[in-house]
Design a protein around this motif. Sequence first.
Motif: not given
Length: 169
Positions: A47-68
């Motif tokens: 569960k901790i690994s998946s939550q960290n994975y989810s946060r990482m995915a959100f962070e990648l999305l956020k980084q990408d969309l901030l450059e949109a």
Amino acid sequence: MNRNINNKKGFSLTEVLVATIVMSMIMGSVLAFVQYAGNIWHKGNEKISSQNYSRMAFELLKQDLLEATEVTTPKVGYITSRLIYKKQGNKKYRLTASQSVLIRTSYKNKNETMRLARNVGKFYVNRISSRTFEISLQINGQEYENDDGAIASDTISSESMVLIAPGVQ
């Protein structure tokens, strides 16, 4: 000094058998407890690994969309499972969840893909206003066969974020 040889004290066969049975029961209980604790540890770690994975995915999305510079899909007021946006240099990207994987694909170069997350249960984008998005992502655990014989998985992490993309018109 005549001692009776039968006078020696010791354990009878019955006492040894009872002691062995009691020790076996105690050891069985200890082993069952250790196995149970190991299962709890494994599930918590997953569960901790998946939550960290989810946060990482959100962070990648956020980084990408901030450059949109422009988001074309979804339109304001719509909820969809894909996001189409442009970045500097008019590079156009599509973000979709396909076969439990969240993928970012370039429109110009189809070979330019990036896997952002795996075990995706749900991915939704709600465009609240011209510059504001709500993104929801659900990460599932490992698949298993339930009592009915169907393939199922438990939700490990489910997160949403509201993002204001500064460059978006």
